[in-house]
Design a protein around this motif. Sequence first.
Motif, PDB file in Angstrom:
ATOM      1  N   ASN A   1       0.850  -1.205   0.000  1.00 51.73           N
ATOM      2  CA  ASN A   1       0.000   0.000   0.000  1.00 51.73           C
ATOM      3  C   ASN A   1       0.884   1.252   0.000  1.00 51.73           C
ATOM      4  OD1 ASN A   1      -2.293   1.626   0.060  1.00 51.73           O
ATOM      5  ND2 ASN A   1      -2.436   1.595   2.293  1.00 51.73           N
TER       6      ASN A   1
ATOM      7  N   ARG B   1      -3.709   1.891  -2.369  1.00 48.30           N
ATOM      8  CA  ARG B   1      -5.009   1.229  -2.195  1.00 48.30           C
ATOM      9  C   ARG B   1      -6.146   2.077  -2.768  1.00 48.30           C
ATOM     10  NH1 ARG B   1      -5.024   0.191   3.235  1.00 48.30           N
ATOM     11  NH2 ARG B   1      -4.439  -1.976   2.912  1.00 48.30           N
ATOM     12  N   ASP B   2      -6.056   3.379  -2.575  1.00 50.18           N
ATOM     13  CA  ASP B   2      -7.130   4.260  -3.031  1.00 50.18           C
ATOM     14  C   ASP B   2      -7.197   4.340  -4.552  1.00 50.18           C
ATOM     15  OD1 ASP B   2      -7.997   5.334  -0.380  1.00 50.18           O
ATOM     16  OD2 ASP B   2      -5.918   5.962  -0.311  1.00 50.18           O
TER      17      ASP B   2
ATOM     18  N   CYS C   1      -6.617   1.670  -6.573  1.00 55.42           N
ATOM     19  CA  CYS C   1      -6.797   0.331  -7.145  1.00 55.42           C
ATOM     20  C   CYS C   1      -8.272  -0.052  -7.219  1.00 55.42           C
ATOM     21  CB  CYS C   1      -6.036  -0.700  -6.303  1.00 55.42           C
ATOM     22  SG  CYS C   1      -6.162  -2.362  -6.959  1.00 55.42           S
TER      23      CYS C   1
ATOM     24  N   ASN D   1     -14.829  -7.625   1.106  1.00 50.57           N
ATOM     25  CA  ASN D   1     -13.828  -6.856   0.376  1.00 50.57           C
ATOM     26  C   ASN D   1     -12.449  -7.513   0.437  1.00 50.57           C
ATOM     27  OD1 ASN D   1     -12.266  -4.868  -0.763  1.00 50.57           O
ATOM     28  ND2 ASN D   1     -12.465  -3.462   0.975  1.00 50.57           N
TER      29      ASN D   1
ATOM     30  N   ARG E   1     -10.212  -7.429  -1.987  1.00 51.39           N
ATOM     31  CA  ARG E   1      -9.199  -6.577  -2.626  1.00 51.39           C
ATOM     32  C   ARG E   1      -8.374  -5.801  -1.601  1.00 51.39           C
ATOM     33  NH1 ARG E   1     -11.890  -1.793  -5.468  1.00 51.39           N
ATOM     34  NH2 ARG E   1     -11.973  -1.096  -3.304  1.00 51.39           N
ATOM     35  N   ASP E   2      -9.088  -5.061  -0.739  1.00 54.29           N
ATOM     36  CA  ASP E   2      -8.358  -4.180   0.171  1.00 54.29           C
ATOM     37  C   ASP E   2      -7.683  -4.937   1.301  1.00 54.29           C
ATOM     38  OD1 ASP E   2      -8.842  -1.777  -1.201  1.00 54.29           O
ATOM     39  OD2 ASP E   2     -10.887  -1.766  -0.454  1.00 54.29           O
TER      40      ASP E   2
ATOM     41  N   ILE F   1      -4.394  -5.904  -0.511  1.00 52.68           N
ATOM     42  CA  ILE F   1      -3.544  -4.711  -0.637  1.00 52.68           C
ATOM     43  C   ILE F   1      -2.977  -4.387   0.740  1.00 52.68           C
ATOM     44  CG2 ILE F   1      -3.500  -2.236  -1.168  1.00 52.68           C
ATOM     45  CD1 ILE F   1      -5.704  -2.744  -3.220  1.00 52.68           C
TER      46      ILE F   1
ATOM     47  N   ARG G   1     -16.143   3.954   1.939  1.00 52.87           N
ATOM     48  CA  ARG G   1     -14.851   3.371   2.326  1.00 52.87           C
ATOM     49  C   ARG G   1     -13.705   4.345   2.075  1.00 52.87           C
ATOM     50  NH1 ARG G   1     -14.839  -1.428  -0.476  1.00 52.87           N
ATOM     51  NH2 ARG G   1     -15.503  -2.576   1.364  1.00 52.87           N
ATOM     52  N   ASP G   2     -13.776   5.046   0.969  1.00 50.90           N
ATOM     53  CA  ASP G   2     -12.689   5.959   0.609  1.00 50.90           C
ATOM     54  C   ASP G   2     -12.611   7.155   1.551  1.00 50.90           C
ATOM     55  OD1 ASP G   2     -11.842   4.648  -1.924  1.00 50.90           O
ATOM     56  OD2 ASP G   2     -13.898   5.073  -2.461  1.00 50.90           O
TER      57      ASP G   2
ATOM     58  N   ASN H   1      -5.178  -5.091   6.873  1.00 52.14           N
ATOM     59  CA  ASN H   1      -6.163  -4.020   6.768  1.00 52.14           C
ATOM     60  C   ASN H   1      -7.558  -4.480   7.215  1.00 52.14           C
ATOM     61  OD1 ASN H   1      -7.700  -1.836   6.028  1.00 52.14           O
ATOM     62  ND2 ASN H   1      -7.475  -2.190   3.827  1.00 52.14           N
TER      63      ASN H   1
ATOM     64  N   ASP I   1     -10.864  -1.932   6.126  1.00 47.39           N
ATOM     65  CA  ASP I   1     -11.595  -2.026   4.864  1.00 47.39           C
ATOM     66  C   ASP I   1     -12.286  -3.364   4.680  1.00 47.39           C
ATOM     67  OD1 ASP I   1     -11.066   0.587   3.962  1.00 47.39           O
ATOM     68  OD2 ASP I   1      -9.017  -0.004   3.486  1.00 47.39           O
TER      69      ASP I   1
END
Lengths: 475, 475
Positions: free
Chosen positions: A151, A164-165, A167, A194, A196-197, A200, B164-165, B194, B197
């Motif tokens: 990340n 991460r933001d 992707c 989730n 993905r995150d 990451i 999330r962002d 993480n 997230d």
Amino acid sequence: MRPELGILRAEFGADQVLDGEAALPFERDWRGRATGAQAGRAMAVLCPRSVDEVQAMVRAAARLHLALVPQGGNTGLVLGGTPDASGAELVLSLKRLNRIRRIDPINATLTAEAGCVLQTLQQACAAQQLLLPLSLAAEGQCTLGGNLATNAGGTQVLRWGNARDLCLGLEVVTADGLLWSDLDGLRKDHRGLNLRDLFIGSEGVLGLITAAVMKLAPLPRSRLSAWLTLPSLEAALQLLPQARAALGDGLSGFEVMGQAAQLLLPELPLPAAPWALLVEVSSHRDEAQTRAELEAWLAPALDAGRMLDAVVAHTEAQAHALWALRESIPGAQTRAGGNLKHDIALPLDRIAAFVADCEARIQRAFPGARPTVFGHLGDGNLHFNVAPPVGQSLAEFQPHEAALNRLVFDCVADWGGSFSAEHGIGRLRAAELAARGDAVGLDLMGRIKQALDPANRLNPGRVLASGSDGNRADA
Amino acid sequence: MRPELGILRAEFGADQVLDGEAALPFERDWRGRATGAQAGRAMAVLCPRSVDEVQAMVRAAARLHLALVPQGGNTGLVLGGTPDASGAELVLSLKRLNRIRRIDPINATLTAEAGCVLQTLQQACAAQQLLLPLSLAAEGQCTLGGNLATNAGGTQVLRWGNARDLCLGLEVVTADGLLWSDLDGLRKDHRGLNLRDLFIGSEGVLGLITAAVMKLAPLPRSRLSAWLTLPSLEAALQLLPQARAALGDGLSGFEVMGQAAQLLLPELPLPAAPWALLVEVSSHRDEAQTRAELEAWLAPALDAGRMLDAVVAHTEAQAHALWALRESIPGAQTRAGGNLKHDIALPLDRIAAFVADCEARIQRAFPGARPTVFGHLGDGNLHFNVAPPVGQSLAEFQPHEAALNRLVFDCVADWGGSFSAEHGIGRLRAAELAARGDAVGLDLMGRIKQALDPANRLNPGRVLASGSDGNRADA
């Protein structure tokens, strides 16, 4: 030769299973630490050329009960991607997976493999008038996979966020050698938990990232940089909300350098001051408009004495030179004899008080030690490095490392910050995380690791320190 | 009265353990579905007033082997926060945890409890000249905890991302009733895996969010809205990169409405056209500058015939009216007799082809059925709703629901999209996810659920459909 090596060579060919001299560049970390407990020695370095081969190699490692250490550009700073000293681990280098699969201007996305070098990707996007807004000192060597596995942060986080933001999706080989693919490039997608995150930032302990989709932005029409000098860190921090209000989303960089960091640099644009800022503004407007807006913010701030002095780069070459200065600090530190490094983050409203407190504590405990502070102030992220007192070598200072780290990290904790901002945990900070991390959180992390990699075969001992059962459960 | 109810009342008091009439508002979902398999009946509704009480209630539920259904503002659209028909589940309402803990202008963060209503938070931030850039139709009733549990989207995602962002950290009660707290409000923080997230968007199946830190931005000095009409969806999509290039990050909304959606509205600012766009620009510049920039983009596009017509709101009241029209579409659909809803996402470069293909497939399979399409075009997110043929009631059309869903979701899959964009999975789409989700990904999700909630006590059967062993493992 260990029999496992022969088995791997028989399956994948000698070209893709390196050892000896050929393996050396993968065993030594970016900062050249190759002695003592930090020395790395791999049983072999696996170099797959396709995702299929990554899967096959993960399955082969499982059959042989061997641990895998995924590696990208090998620019990590926390011993997360190099092997330990056992000689029993396999490095799996993703560097040959370096295909750009797709750049899509309408969807504003890039799909690329893990081994692509960040700068290559930036340039490929720029050629289509698109911006991949991830930028860091190692960009000429680091890879997309490593950026996502850690990340990565860097100099554009203020405006664009961490890796991460940026992707939108990943392709990952699991510990079982299966493939999970989520490369649709959708802006909104809510199909279950989730994953993905979670992958990451997991530094390869949960799965191997083989490709990713990244969000792109239009290439800015103009970018301007300014170097400001300030009487105090408080003054630098007070400028931040003012800059945000005056420049809006145009504010894309807000880097800080303490006096000791400035004094390492060969040619400063302004005389060294207690603090200096390198500010970048990016805009879809033309350069004249952007310059007018930047100057409309700077002039009254200068008049009001909120900064000591300011200089705006007049050409792109001048701007590049300012950024090159900023990026040259780590190298200059090394040439100046090196120091002990801390990559920390604080809430913005506490960062000035933290620096004052921590510098005072250091002077009490290690008289003459020289904090050299710089970093991404807009993100509250400081590289808080401490050089030995004048006349003392780094080797002479090194025995104090554990005590110094304890002092700095205790102070960080007292001010509500994090001892790990953007460099990752790796092996270097795994014990720190085990000792300082939230116990409930660590338990949850351990359960997730156990669920996704029950044999503890993926990057064992990185991030999550293994307990008394040793680093590898089945090796 | 079931004995468990008495035990809960003895521990927590009758005020915090509701049943009968008092429980009804928590049992019925936002869209009033209270018949058949979708009817909800809770054993009781728990209403904790503090995080400590949430922990105690989670532990009590564990002792009693009862499932917990966390609920925020109860505005969900996928039956994720209401109880099933068994009468055996406990609803745990977070609504009384509604304290704003801190707004920090320098750090530009808000720390608030899960039960805070989104609009209340927006207003509290605006009073300090700060923007909480999350906005959706239910904002007067939905809560921060629900927004995060579902990773809410809405109308500002184009510029600011999903919920999330915007989130920097969470406080979560685990399935064991322990507290994990990560509310430091740091921009960069890499202390292990993480978890944040992973909890965000998990719809309460992994833990209960009790508080969060959100990133804020400076309140824009000006906001302008424009209504544009277009001959085709392709034309609307071609405007997007042009608008990004001309308006940069100022482009904060890009909503689309098909003709059928426009015709549901009482007073249109422009005659109904094949497609209409509602575009918002937000800026740190004053209104005159923003208006000039907006018009500098619109005028040549109009002259070049890239849009049919355009109108810019001249006052804030006019802009509000345009957004009220956009937000009134779902209600207008209900008043027009209702329809069958699909919340989908497509890659931007495929969305026009998808709509043409899907409408054609619907006409072949269900002649006369009327797709009513609108949504967040900038995010590739469409609300693709289908009303019955003229003269047919929703009740008469309903038997086709499964076949229609299959047709629409098959078409979405053929064009590389997602059948679930921003509304979540809940119970409504859990079977769909089980059937259509990536098998490797579903397996990983199941392992994570098992690792964090081994007794399957948190929102069982939501998101991840339980297998043949029933919804609750231990009830």
